[in-house]
Write a protein that holds these residues in place. Structure first.
Motif, mmCIF file in Angstrom:
data_model
loop_
_atom_site.group_PDB
_atom_site.id
_atom_site.type_symbol
_atom_site.label_atom_id
_atom_site.label_comp_id
_atom_site.label_asym_id
_atom_site.label_seq_id
_atom_site.Cartn_x
_atom_site.Cartn_y
_atom_site.Cartn_z
ATOM 1 N N ILE A 1 0.851 -1.195 0.000
ATOM 2 C CA ILE A 1 0.000 0.000 0.000
ATOM 3 C C ILE A 1 0.884 1.242 0.000
ATOM 4 C CG2 ILE A 1 -1.666 1.352 1.319
ATOM 5 C CD1 ILE A 1 -2.714 -1.360 2.407
ATOM 6 N N LEU A 2 0.671 2.096 -0.978
ATOM 7 C CA LEU A 2 1.306 3.411 -1.035
ATOM 8 C C LEU A 2 0.191 4.442 -0.914
ATOM 9 C CD1 LEU A 2 3.637 5.392 -1.523
ATOM 10 C CD2 LEU A 2 3.327 5.046 -3.981
ATOM 11 N N LEU A 3 0.179 5.164 0.191
ATOM 12 C CA LEU A 3 -0.841 6.170 0.468
ATOM 13 C C LEU A 3 -0.197 7.543 0.377
ATOM 14 C CD1 LEU A 3 -3.663 7.026 1.436
ATOM 15 C CD2 LEU A 3 -2.895 6.608 3.782
ATOM 16 N N ILE A 4 -0.680 8.380 -0.544
ATOM 17 C CA ILE A 4 -0.077 9.679 -0.831
ATOM 18 C C ILE A 4 -1.099 10.777 -0.539
ATOM 19 C CG2 ILE A 4 0.984 11.126 -2.612
ATOM 20 C CD1 ILE A 4 1.438 8.394 -4.151
ATOM 21 N N ALA B 1 5.352 -4.069 7.017
ATOM 22 C CA ALA B 1 6.348 -3.051 7.333
ATOM 23 C C ALA B 1 5.692 -1.693 7.084
ATOM 24 C CB ALA B 1 7.577 -3.207 6.456
ATOM 25 N N THR B 2 5.904 -0.747 7.983
ATOM 26 C CA THR B 2 5.192 0.528 7.893
ATOM 27 C C THR B 2 6.170 1.699 7.970
ATOM 28 O OG1 THR B 2 4.825 0.559 10.297
ATOM 29 C CG2 THR B 2 3.101 -0.440 8.938
ATOM 30 N N SER B 3 5.889 2.740 7.196
ATOM 31 C CA SER B 3 6.742 3.933 7.208
ATOM 32 C C SER B 3 5.909 5.169 6.881
ATOM 33 C CB SER B 3 7.888 3.791 6.203
ATOM 34 O OG SER B 3 7.383 3.631 4.892
ATOM 35 N N LEU C 1 14.020 -2.637 2.837
ATOM 36 C CA LEU C 1 13.001 -3.656 3.075
ATOM 37 C C LEU C 1 13.105 -4.772 2.045
ATOM 38 C CD1 LEU C 1 10.436 -4.654 4.547
ATOM 39 C CD2 LEU C 1 9.105 -3.256 2.943
ATOM 40 N N HIS C 2 13.284 -4.401 0.784
ATOM 41 C CA HIS C 2 13.351 -5.399 -0.282
ATOM 42 C C HIS C 2 14.561 -6.316 -0.093
ATOM 43 C CE1 HIS C 2 12.329 -7.022 -4.214
ATOM 44 N NE2 HIS C 2 13.600 -6.924 -4.570
ATOM 45 N N SER C 3 15.649 -5.781 0.423
ATOM 46 C CA SER C 3 16.836 -6.594 0.657
ATOM 47 C C SER C 3 16.657 -7.516 1.856
ATOM 48 C CB SER C 3 18.057 -5.691 0.889
ATOM 49 O OG SER C 3 18.332 -4.916 -0.253
ATOM 50 N N ALA C 4 16.067 -6.988 2.924
ATOM 51 C CA ALA C 4 15.969 -7.752 4.164
ATOM 52 C C ALA C 4 14.797 -8.730 4.168
ATOM 53 C CB ALA C 4 15.850 -6.791 5.348
ATOM 54 N N GLU C 5 13.624 -8.274 3.735
ATOM 55 C CA GLU C 5 12.422 -9.116 3.761
ATOM 56 C C GLU C 5 11.624 -8.899 2.474
ATOM 57 O OE1 GLU C 5 10.436 -9.947 7.734
ATOM 58 O OE2 GLU C 5 11.224 -7.929 8.079
ATOM 59 N N PRO C 6 12.073 -9.436 1.376
ATOM 60 C CA PRO C 6 11.426 -9.148 0.087
ATOM 61 C C PRO C 6 9.990 -9.619 -0.011
ATOM 62 C CG PRO C 6 13.036 -10.930 -0.105
ATOM 63 C CD PRO C 6 13.236 -10.329 1.243
ATOM 64 N N ASP C 7 9.568 -10.542 0.841
ATOM 65 C CA ASP C 7 8.199 -11.061 0.782
ATOM 66 C C ASP C 7 7.254 -10.327 1.727
ATOM 67 O OD1 ASP C 7 8.940 -12.960 -1.104
ATOM 68 O OD2 ASP C 7 9.542 -14.391 0.453
ATOM 69 N N LYS C 8 7.769 -9.370 2.470
ATOM 70 C CA LYS C 8 6.937 -8.673 3.450
ATOM 71 C C LYS C 8 6.241 -7.485 2.796
ATOM 72 C CE LYS C 8 7.046 -7.117 8.251
ATOM 73 N NZ LYS C 8 7.908 -6.995 9.452
ATOM 74 N N PRO C 9 4.915 -7.403 2.871
ATOM 75 C CA PRO C 9 4.225 -6.254 2.272
ATOM 76 C C PRO C 9 4.468 -4.992 3.079
ATOM 77 C CG PRO C 9 2.661 -7.596 3.466
ATOM 78 C CD PRO C 9 3.969 -8.345 3.505
ATOM 79 N N PHE C 10 4.266 -3.847 2.441
ATOM 80 C CA PHE C 10 4.531 -2.583 3.119
ATOM 81 C C PHE C 10 3.330 -1.650 3.035
ATOM 82 C CE2 PHE C 10 6.225 -1.957 -1.231
ATOM 83 C CZ PHE C 10 5.515 -0.828 -1.624
ATOM 84 N N LEU C 11 3.248 -0.800 4.036
ATOM 85 C CA LEU C 11 2.386 0.383 4.026
ATOM 86 C C LEU C 11 3.318 1.580 4.077
ATOM 87 C CD1 LEU C 11 -0.229 2.099 4.442
ATOM 88 C CD2 LEU C 11 0.081 1.731 6.899
#
Length: 791
Positions: free
Chosen positions: A81-84, A177-179, A258-268
């Motif tokens: 999810i990319l929320l802008i 993963a959230t940022s 994130l892609h390097s450490a946990e490539p299968d983990k989705p992000f917000l």
């Protein structure tokens, strides 16, 4: 195509989320034990207790086994999810919705996704963001006003209750993963200091990483930056630094990590640049691209924009232009100098918005290059309210000074014109451009009663979830609908209990039903609006609303109340732009809707309505980190003093004594408070003590005091005594060295209301009364600084 409406059935449906009928008022909202296990209570089968044999000796325990209960994983195939959300951008600003400002990233997402033309915000920054983060009505979570105007009333306290978990918390607890990058306008002012508490900072609201600024706005060139909870400074070695590029750089870096450490983990990833809130800042080469593009003026621009909107199909073919308020001058009434200046101010605004959109495109390109774009749900909301009219009829080269009641005259602004968009000015365009950027609607930001304040263009893109890309959706939506939309798309049920605290009901309604059905019947049939006394109620296509009683650029006092002014009535199903008032034609309908407004106001903590607007700035009963102290001691530090940790010196008398060790060759700032728009500093130049105070850009409002000779090597006490008899009255300043007066001067005005609490000891992060680059760090030694508030 994969729509994950029921994806949680095999994963989360068994979780013991106990429905909650209601939540209590007041402190009960925020009480309760901290117990994250309630999120996962039944997702793991209970483990049988070991059968112990004989003594408690682990060497003979044959039933024990190593075990970790790790955090839940996200549902299978859950989307990224990319929320802008941009800032102060009207419905008719971007090319995506027929406007004049090219937004290539927004355009491309619209081609790949859907345009929403009936999406609504709240008319102000922090309230919109509170509703976005929680899925609740803004007053229901304490945000009936921006944080700087919060009061003790339940709907206006500026405190996100723990009974309204944020999207950051919900997604992090469900394996994301959230940022958060950019603007945070939802932390109480009294909690922004170096000692916190930090539970209502982004990292305390469920976001693993935060990089951005706290508050309503900041400079693109010298931003007040934070990384997580620590203040950080822009890289001094980058002469081309600008915040929008920096935010994109950090977002891209986070994605790569994130892609390097946990490539299968989705992000917000929540991306919230401060553009295009004032100050309107943009690189010079971007500003040059728009030379002459707005010479036709705002009246003609509205006509051109509406024609494009109708041709594109983003408004109905029968849409009419709403009338220009009498308080906004006709372009034809302006002088040649005014037209030249105002057109350039719009060029700067357009460059800022286009540049920010370009940087957003870099973030999306990174997601594409990582191979994640197809399964990334992007929600891009162009503005947290309508275009800002706070620049007033003449525009502003210093919005901080304008809030303090100081507006530069035309000659001063023309002199500043070549530098607008650069670091030396806190500029904003005239209200006529805000009105044009809100085409085809009436009014601007702050005015929640009219669509110009609350209607914003939104695009949703999700390659794996949208069947008919490039089309328009006209279902009525509200910013509180975004959180439930994201939850449903991810297959995550909205929790009824978080960290042991029962959750208040979600006010938002998921928009996912509209993604693949352009003709789907609206699920949101009612919505209440209120900000600063401007009120409205939407009900099944009808909108009843009050008439604004205070101009958005009038910072002096309160506006009216819904009980004071005239109510208007519009049929939005036939009148998209809210142009034809039907109050006299349907009085019974209007009466029923006004009664419904008061019902909804009671339901959502809108009462008692606090309409004081900027008059409630620095409200006496607001909590303060410094409480009732009148004496303070500060020590040199490489970090800014911010978040209420430095006393507010606006409109009052004070005295300062700085103990230093320096000599005739020392330079730099000893103490600074504020920024180049408004503030003061005490510094040495070639060993000579100097004090500068700036209330506005007018020459008479900038006072400079200098000692006559440099200091001798050794210990010294530099003193400032600042005395004013009235909050907005004149002031007298005395500079002393080792107890002896060496210079004094008079100010016709002191800064009465808004003086940034940012301060530094032994260095400066901005220039006050100077140009371009901040001064160098102090080359001597600052032992301590004593500050006393005087009666």
């Amino acid at each position: 195509m994969r729509l994950r409406y029921g994806m949680a059935a095999g994963i989360l449906a068994v979780a013991t989320f106990v429905p909650v009928a209601s939540w209590g008022a007041g402190p009960e909202r925020q009480s309760g034990s901290v117990d994250r296990s309630e999120w996962r209570a039944s997702t793991t089968l209970p483990r049988p207790a070991p059968e112990w044999q004989g003594t408690l000796d682990r060497t003979i325990d044959t039933s024990s086994e190593a075990y970790y209960q790790l955090d839940d994983k996200a549902p299978a195939d859950a989307p990224n999810i990319l929320l802008i959300m941009t800032d102060d951008v009207g419905f008719g600003a971007s090319t995506t919705f027929g406007g004049p400002v090219p937004t290539a990233t927004f355009d491309q997402l619209a081609q790949d996704g859907l345009r929403y033309n009936s999406f609504n915000t709240t008319a102000l920054c922090a309230p919109t963001r509170a509703a976005l983060l929680t899925g609740r009505e803004p007053h229901a979570v304490g945000f009936g006003a921006i944080t700087e105007m919060s009061t003790g009333f339940p709907g206006y306290n500026g405190i996100l209750p723990r009974s309204a978990a944020t999207i950051g918390q919900v997604f992090r607890f469900n394996g994301y993963a959230t940022s958060w990058f950019g603007k945070n306008h939802n932390t109480p002012e009294w909690e922004k200091g170096p000692t916190g508490p930090f539970d209502r900072w982004p990292t305390g609201l469920g976001f693993d990483y935060f990089y951005g600024f706290m508050g309503g706005a900041t400079s693109q060139y010298n931003p007040e930056l934070y990384e997580n909870t620590q203040p950080v400074e822009r890289p001094a070695e980058d002469p081309d630094y600008i915040l929008d590029r920096d935010l994109a750089d950090h977002a891209i870096s986070w994605l790569r990590t994130l892609h390097s450490a946990e490539p299968d983990k989705p992000f917000l990833l929540y991306y919230a640049p401060g553009t295009s809130h004032s100050p309107h800042h943009a690189p010079a080469d971007w500003i040059a691209r728009f030379k002459g593009r707005f010479d036709q003026g705002w009246d003609r621009m509205r006509e051109e924009t509406l024609a494009r909107q109708i041709e594109m199909g983003v408004v109905p073919a029968n849409t009419k232009l709403s009338p220009r308020p009498d308080s906004i001058p006709a372009w034809s009434s302006l002088s040649a100098d005014q037209k030249r200046l105002y057109a350039h101010m719009m060029e700067v605004y357009a460059a800022a918005l286009a540049h920010a959109d370009y940087q957003i495109g870099r973030v999306i390109q990174e997601i594409r290059e990582e191979g994640e774009l197809d399964n990334t749900l992007i929600v891009y909301i162009q503005g947290d309210n309508g275009g800002s009219g706070e620049g007033g009829p003449e525009g502003s080269i210093n919005d901080i000074a304008a809030i303090n009641g100081f507006r530069a005259d035309l000659a001063t602004m023309l002199k500043a014109m070549p530098e607008l968009g650069g670091p030396d000015y806190y500029n904003n365009y005239p209200v006529g451009w805000a009105w044009a950027m809100n085409t085809p609607f009436q009014w601007t930001k702050q005015v929640a009663s009219h669509l110009g304040g609350v209607r914003n263009g939104m695009v949703i893109s999700w390659p794996e979830g949208i069947d008919q890309p490039g089309s328009v959706r006209s279902q009525f939506g509200h910013v509180s609908d975004i959180a439930p939309t994201l939850y449903e798309a991810a297959g995550i049920p909205a929790p009824t209990r978080v960290n042991g605290i029962e959750q208040q009901k979600m006010d938002g309604i998921s928009l996912l039903y509209s993604l693949n059905d352009a003709n789907a019947e609206d699920k949101r049939v009612q919505q209440v609006f209120e900000m600063q006394g401007n009120a409205g109620i939407y009900d099944h296509g009808w909108l009843a609303n009050t008439t604004p009683t205070r101009a958005p650029w009038d910072f002096a006092g309160p506006g009216g109340l819904p009980t004071d002014g005239t109510w208007q009535l519009y049929n939005l199903e036939e009148d998209f732009s809210q142009a034809i008032d039907l109050a006299d034609k349907y009085p019974a309908k209007l009466k029923a809707l006004t009664q419904e407004f008061w019902e909804q106001a009671r339901k959502h903590d809108i009462l008692p309505i606090d309409n004081r607007s900027f008059a409630r700035w620095n409200t006496a009963n607001r909590p303060s980190l410094l409480k009732d102290r009148t004496r303070f001691t500060f020590y040199p530090s490489s970090r800014r003093i911010s978040g209420g940790a430095f006393p507010d010196l606006s409109g009052r008398s004070w005295q300062l004594d700085a103990q230093i060790n320096a000599g005739p060759h020392d330079n730099g700032t000893v103490v600074m408070n504020g920024m180049r728009s408004a503030g003061w500093n005490l510094m040495l130049e070639d060993g000579i003590p100097a004090f500068t105070y700036k209330a506005s850009d007018a020459p008479e409002d900038i006072l400079r005091l200098n000692a006559k000779a440099p200091l001798a090597d050794g210990d010294h006490r530099l003193g400032i005594r600042f005395v004013t008899e009235a909050q907005a009255g004149p002031g007298r300043v005395v500079l002393s060295i080792d107890g002896q007066e060496v210079a004094s001067g008079q100010l016709p005005h002191v800064i009465p209301v808004l003086l940034s609490d940012n301060a530094t000891i032994g260095w400066a992060f901005d220039t006050i009364g100077g140009k371009t680059n901040p001064p160098s760090p102090f080359t001597g030694t600052v032992d301590s600084v004593e500050l006393q508030l005087l009666p």
